[in-house]
Scaffold this active site. Structure first.
Site, PDB file in Angstrom:
ATOM      1  N   HIS A  16      52.688 -69.067  -0.864  1.00  0.00           N
ATOM      2  CA  HIS A  16      51.358 -69.360  -1.414  1.00  0.00           C
ATOM      3  C   HIS A  16      50.410 -68.198  -1.116  1.00  0.00           C
ATOM      4  O   HIS A  16      49.653 -67.756  -1.975  1.00  0.00           O
ATOM      5  CB  HIS A  16      50.797 -70.640  -0.796  1.00  0.00           C
ATOM      6  N   SER A 167      48.507 -81.283   4.193  1.00  0.00           N
ATOM      7  CA  SER A 167      48.493 -80.217   3.184  1.00  0.00           C
ATOM      8  C   SER A 167      47.158 -79.516   3.046  1.00  0.00           C
ATOM      9  O   SER A 167      47.099 -78.381   2.567  1.00  0.00           O
ATOM     10  CB  SER A 167      48.903 -80.791   1.823  1.00  0.00           C
TER      11      SER A 167
END
Length: 360
Positions: A16, A167
């Site tokens: 990411h 998350s």
């Protein structure tokens, strides 16, 4: 004392932060070093998991097949793991091929309220004789009791452990401990925790999870991961050793691996930026950090306001298109506000001129 199993997620969650550009070269370097340190599980792949490379989510530097084959060739002692979200990864096109390559551990993930979608993938992995874990993402969005309900589904499907993910980096230690306790006391399979560091709680939350009964913890080199990053694996290992937990990983060799990774492909270690902090407070998926920053610049709006609005709408991973929508709306609101301000200034100026004429 209970043994804890560490999974290194640098080559998956770190993707990411790298805009999904960690490819074969980086995988070979880091996997070789992690294998020497005897890290139990090494997770590899696109940030959103197997089959997720796309224009919407970000295209990988190298294909899943190339990356997994490279990792498999380097991992002799460590197990090769992957992250799988049904819908991105199909059984026939993606998962079967990954298992043929030699993946050992498949972590089948869903949004925290959608465990139902994982049944076919979990059962397929178990029938293939591989290890299947269930993963519940964005777990701050539901209560401990609801998390237990979803975890029980994964257990019934055949998951050999359930891992819940913070998350967005939204949790504080007590909230993590509450969830671990209810899962450990109610399930017949081990429980794991995956931390993000948006509020600076990555290590503290991981320790809270372990103290409450968790058996699996995640970490990444220098914390390299989405948003403000993950729990820093080398720090996590050092802390667990200080606590007296038996760990099979060689700390010095792990430090060598992390140093090599930082030099090779971590241009900047994660920091808790203003945007990352707001992301954690708003409860927004950490993987949105780069697209939010890019789109905020494109529309000349405040990235923090985008995060707050995404949090208000309870947006989750896979809804990246809403970032553009929110930014566009904020830009329009900003433009309207500027027009109103200009009109008010013009009106005030005109009134002042009229008053001056009247006095004359």
């Amino acid at each position: 004392m209970r043994t804890v199993t560490i999974t290194d997620v640098t080559l998956r969650d770190g993707n990411h932060a790298a805009a999904h550009q960690l490819g074969v070269k980086e995988v070979e370097l880091y996997c070789t070093a992690l294998d020497a340190a005897e890290v139990p599980i090494v997770e590899v792949g696109h940030g959103n998991g197997l089959g997720a490379s796309s224009l919407q989510l970000g295209e990988s530097k190298d294909s899943d097949e190339k990356v997994l084959k490279a990792a498999r060739a380097c991992l002799k002692k460590s197990k090769l793991g992957i992250h799988v979200i049904p819908g991105f990864a199909t059984i026939e096109k993606d998962l079967r091929r990954a298992l043929d390559i030699g993946v050992d551990v498949v972590r089948v993930a869903s949004h925290c309220t959608e465990a139902d979608i994982t049944e076919r993938h979990i059962r397929f992995v178990r029938e293939a004789g591989k290890t299947a874990f269930g993963v519940l993402m964005m777990s701050h969005m539901i209560s401990p009791e609801e998390l237990l309900e979803q975890s029980r589904k994964m257990e019934n499907y055949g998951a050999e452990a359930v891992i819940f993910m913070d998350s967005s980096g939204n949790f504080l230690p007590d909230a993590v401990a509450d969830r671990v306790k209810i899962l450990v006391n109610s399930l017949n399979i081990p429980v794991g925790f995956h931390a993000h560091n948006n509020l600076g709680m990555g290590i503290a939350n991981s320790v809270a999870a372990l103290s409450a009964g968790a058996s699996y913890l995640d970490g990444s080199a220098r914390g390299y991961g989405a948003g403000a990053g993950n729990a820093q694996i080398e720090v996590l290992l050092a802390v667990l050793q200080r606590m007296g937990h038996p760990i099979s990983i060689d700390l010095l060799k792990l430090l060598d691996a992390v140093d090599a990774a930082e030099k090779a492909f971590i241009p900047q270690t994660p920091v808790i930026s203003s945007a990352s902090l707001v992301s954690g407070l708003a409860g927004v998926f950490s993987g949105f950090a780069l697209p939010v920053k890019r789109i905020a610049t494109q529309f000349n709006v405040d990235a923090r306001q985008i995060f707050f609005e995404l949090g208000r709408r309870k947006v989750v991973g896979g809804q990246e298109d809403l970032i553009l929508e929110v930014a566009s709306e904020l830009a329009q609101q900003q433009k309207q506000q500027q027009s109103q301000n200009q009109l008010q200034q013009q009106t005030q100026q005109q009134n002042q001129e009229n008053n001056y004429v009247t006095r004359k």
